[in-house]
Design an enzyme around this catalytic site. Structure first.
Site, PDB file in Angstrom:
ATOM      1  N   TYR A  73     -11.535   4.643 -10.850  1.00  5.97           N
ATOM      2  CA  TYR A  73     -11.523   5.482  -9.619  1.00  5.97           C
ATOM      3  C   TYR A  73     -11.123   6.875  -9.769  1.00  5.97           C
ATOM      4  CZ  TYR A  73      -9.435   0.837  -8.777  1.00  5.97           C
ATOM      5  OH  TYR A  73      -9.141  -0.418  -8.355  1.00  5.97           O
TER       6      TYR A  73
ATOM      7  N   PRO B 204       4.843  -4.816  -1.226  1.00 10.86           N
ATOM      8  CA  PRO B 204       4.668  -3.653  -2.245  1.00 10.86           C
ATOM      9  C   PRO B 204       4.150  -4.135  -3.595  1.00 10.86           C
ATOM     10  CG  PRO B 204       6.906  -4.096  -1.873  1.00 10.86           C
ATOM     11  CD  PRO B 204       6.276  -5.041  -0.972  1.00 10.86           C
ATOM     12  N   GLY B 205       3.189  -3.450  -4.157  1.00 13.72           N
ATOM     13  CA  GLY B 205       2.767  -3.844  -5.460  1.00 13.72           C
ATOM     14  C   GLY B 205       3.091  -2.484  -6.487  1.00 13.72           C
ATOM     15  N   ARG B 206       2.261  -1.674  -6.287  1.00 20.20           N
ATOM     16  CA  ARG B 206       2.269  -0.269  -6.652  1.00 20.20           C
ATOM     17  C   ARG B 206       3.598   0.357  -6.751  1.00 20.20           C
ATOM     18  NH1 ARG B 206      -2.548   2.553  -7.208  1.00 20.20           N
ATOM     19  NH2 ARG B 206      -3.237   1.254  -5.672  1.00 20.20           N
TER      20      ARG B 206
ATOM     21  N   CYS C 144     -16.583   3.041 -26.838  1.00 18.93           N
ATOM     22  CA  CYS C 144     -17.846   3.348 -26.858  1.00 18.93           C
ATOM     23  C   CYS C 144     -18.257   3.450 -25.295  1.00 18.93           C
ATOM     24  CB  CYS C 144     -18.671   2.641 -27.595  1.00 18.93           C
ATOM     25  SG  CYS C 144     -18.062   2.695 -29.290  1.00 18.93           S
ATOM     26  N   GLU C 145     -17.749   4.480 -24.804  1.00 22.58           N
ATOM     27  CA  GLU C 145     -18.168   4.946 -23.134  1.00 22.58           C
ATOM     28  C   GLU C 145     -17.814   6.444 -23.182  1.00 22.58           C
ATOM     29  OE1 GLU C 145     -19.379   3.285 -20.412  1.00 22.58           O
ATOM     30  OE2 GLU C 145     -19.779   1.458 -21.717  1.00 22.58           O
TER      31      GLU C 145
ATOM     32  N   TYR D 163      -1.715  -1.994 -11.809  1.00 26.39           N
ATOM     33  CA  TYR D 163      -2.965  -1.939 -12.033  1.00 26.39           C
ATOM     34  C   TYR D 163      -3.420  -1.363 -13.519  1.00 26.39           C
ATOM     35  CZ  TYR D 163      -2.318  -3.145  -7.259  1.00 26.39           C
ATOM     36  OH  TYR D 163      -1.805  -3.626  -6.103  1.00 26.39           O
TER      37      TYR D 163
ATOM     38  N   GLY E  49       0.913  -1.364  -0.061  1.00 27.04           N
ATOM     39  CA  GLY E  49       0.077  -0.192  -0.058  1.00 27.04           C
ATOM     40  C   GLY E  49       0.999   1.414  -0.005  1.00 27.04           C
TER      41      GLY E  49
HETATM   42  C1  LIG Z   1      -3.315  -5.274  -3.229  1.00 25.64           C
HETATM   43  C2  LIG Z   1      -2.664  -5.785  -2.106  1.00 25.64           C
HETATM   44  C3  LIG Z   1      -1.127  -5.527  -2.071  1.00 25.64           C
HETATM   45  C4  LIG Z   1      -0.213  -4.682  -2.936  1.00 25.64           C
HETATM   46  O1  LIG Z   1      -0.794  -3.204  -2.534  1.00 25.64           O
HETATM   47  P1  LIG Z   1      -0.350  -1.777  -3.484  1.00 25.64           P
HETATM   48  O2  LIG Z   1      -0.861  -0.837  -2.968  1.00 25.64           O
HETATM   49  O3  LIG Z   1       0.007  -2.247  -4.807  1.00 25.64           O
HETATM   50  O4  LIG Z   1       1.213  -1.890  -2.593  1.00 25.64           O
HETATM   51  C5  LIG Z   1      -0.615  -5.915  -0.905  1.00 25.64           C
HETATM   52  N1  LIG Z   1      -1.215  -6.956   0.056  1.00 25.64           N
HETATM   53  C6  LIG Z   1      -2.426  -7.484  -0.301  1.00 25.64           C
HETATM   54  C7  LIG Z   1      -2.916  -8.537   0.675  1.00 25.64           C
HETATM   55  C8  LIG Z   1      -3.097  -6.841  -1.268  1.00 25.64           C
HETATM   56  O5  LIG Z   1      -4.403  -7.148  -1.332  1.00 25.64           O
END
Ligand SMILES: *Cc1c(COP(=O)(O)O)cnc(C)c1O
Length: 488
Positions: free
Chosen positions: A388, A345-347, A415-416, A444, A302
């Site tokens: 979002y 971390p993802g984002r 078409c939106e 994402y 997050g």
């Molecule tokens: C989505 C998610 C993440 C990654 O969130 P980011 O905002 O991309 O860092 C990590 N852990 C869990 C359990 C998630 O659902």
């Protein structure tokens, strides 16, 4: 009259001090952020009252021809070679982020796993890159698990998440002997137990808890009672009950510890610290009550990134530092062994590393209202603005330094009416055929891409040290109909 002036004067006087104090704090925190955030802010235009800043992320620069360059590769050449829309990932920036997270744990003497939350962008190449950097990964479906395994990702470093894992998905995870399953609900505990007893197999698990904190970009909310589809409530006794159930079946479950994830695109460290504190307090409570020893505390992901100039995230490692300090403090106060800390971390790993290149097409002028510039992609490759209300910045890749001359809105080709990428962005005058580069699309974006309107999903290319490598081919019309069956 006099009375009234006096009134305002008094009011001004009493407000002056707190206001100045707040202003000072804002100024100081901004300075702090600027010091931590080393990217250079380049002012690229100031014309007709429109001012634009183009924040160069990672290896971005302007090439000798004056084009936008990423990873030492000219983006205009990339667009010519692979077509548009095109996802371009700055591999050096991803590595930099991965190493930054890992280094912080090492420097602070904490055993850790940095797990890439692969839902942000899942493809064979990204799992391979994360493996190269020594990261773990999270998967949330059989499909992500399959992709990771096909990428050769070490199974023992894969963590499986999800609030409704199917029997097939669980069996697949057990077949591959993945690192751990993050248990989400009582139904899953029963299902897992049934499957594990059939197979006479044991699995490592984390218990996902909801610590009553909802973190958003700029604030966090403490919610006493849990209202989330994920995990076991920490305060309503569910988490403890789940833990007891898992501990009872030690033939099947090796309970490593707890997991929590409080939200996404978070800038403040407070939410993470409060969550860490609450979960650590519970570990102390459970140690005292029934001798539970957690070896792992997973605090999720997050960590916020910079989409536009309005976003001011901290250096990613700073979130980790704050979390570690909090965990260490509670551990010390209670003579609890400091657990391994895992993060997800993802984002923050891939978001800023991604840039989408589009070809500019039609233009529609609505007199006195706005000008729409349409590109050859849109909600198919990036649904975040529609979903979002997400904001993005962009430049014309043919001349990123050119001053802005007008304010336009960037539309997709679906078409939106809601298929808009950016509302009201100042840009130089542009020609059809020029390339628009939209920044910070690495998380994402492709992961949520669709074939709505039977539009082919774009290609994805990795760039690093002057080399470009196609990692996801552009879909073809035949790909679109490959699962369709004829009526005749
Ligand atoms: C989505 C998610 C993440 C990654 O969130 P980011 O905002 O991309 O860092 C990590 N852990 C869990 C359990 C998630 O659902």
């Amino acid at each position: 009259m006099l009375k009234r002036e006096q009134f305002y004067y008094v009011k001004r006087l009493s407000l002056w001090k707190p206001l100045f104090f707040i202003y000072l704090i804002m100024l100081l925190s901004r300075l702090f952020v600027l010091c931590y955030y080393r990217q250079v802010n380049v002012k690229i235009g100031d014309k007709g009252g429109i001012e634009v800043t183009f924040e160069r992320l990672g290896t971005m620069k302007t090439s000798q021809e004056g084009h936008l360059e990423i990873g030492g590769v000219d983006t205009i050449k990339l667009a010519e070679k692979y077509g548009t829309p095109l996802y371009v990932y700055d591999v050096a920036l991803i590595r930099d982020r991965a190493r930054g997270f890992k280094r912080t744990f090492e420097e602070m003497g904490i055993t850790a796993q940095v797990a890439y939350a692969s839902k942000a962008f899942s493809a064979i190449a990204i799992y391979q890159l994360m493996a190269e950097e020594g990261l773990s990964v999270d998967v949330v479906s059989g499909g992500e698990l399959y992709t990771a395994i096909k990428a050769g990702f070490p199974a023992e470093l894969i963590h499986f998440h999800g609030n409704n894992k199917t029997r097939e998905e669980i069996e697949m995870a057990l077949d591959y002997e993945i690192g751990c399953i993050v248990v989400d609900n009582f139904y899953e505990i029963d299902l897992l137990k049934t499957i594990l007893s059939e197979r006479q197999q044991k699995v490592s698990v984390l218990v996902r808890v909801t610590p009553g904190i909802e973190a958003h970009t700029h604030d966090y909310i403490l919610t006493g009672q849990e209202d989330s589809k994920f995990g076991f409530g920490l305060d309503n006794g569910q988490a403890e009950k789940a833990l007891q159930l898992l501990l009872q079946d030690s033939a099947y479950f090796d309970v490593k510890g707890l997991h929590c994830h409080i939200g996404s695109q978070i800038f403040e460290t407070t939410g993470f610290k409060v969550a860490a504190h609450r979960v650590m307090d519970k570990l102390v409570e459970w140690r005292d009550a029934f001798g539970f020893k957690a070896s792992v505390l997973n605090l999720g992901g997050g960590f916020g990134v910079r989409y536009t100039a309005d976003d001011e995230p901290l250096e990613p490692a700073e979130y980790v530092r704050q979390i570690i300090l909090e965990v260490k403090e509670v551990a010390q106060q209670n003579e609890l062994a400091v657990p391994e800390i895992w993060i997800e971390p993802g984002r923050a790993l891939v978001g800023e590393a991604g840039t989408t290149l589009y070809s500019i097409g039609s233009r529609k002028e609505v007199p006195g209202i706005r000008d729409y510039i349409a590109v050859d992609g849109g909600m198919n490759d990036n649904i975040r603005p529609a979903l979002y209300d997400a904001k993005y910045e962009a430049v014309i890749a043919n001349h990123p330094e050119k001053a802005a001359e007008e304010t336009v809105s960037i539309a997709g080709k679906c078409c939106e009416s809601g298929d808009m990428l950016i509302w009201d962005i100042p840009l130089p005058n542009m020609q059809s055929g020029e390339i628009l580069a939209v920044f910070c699309t690495g998380a994402y974006g492709y992961a949520m891409a669709s074939n709505y309107n039977r539009i082919c999903r774009p290609a994805v290319v990795f760039v690093e040290n002057g080399i470009d490598k196609l990692v996801v081919a552009r879909e073809t019309y035949d790909d679109l109909i490959q699962n369709d069956l004829s009526l005749f």
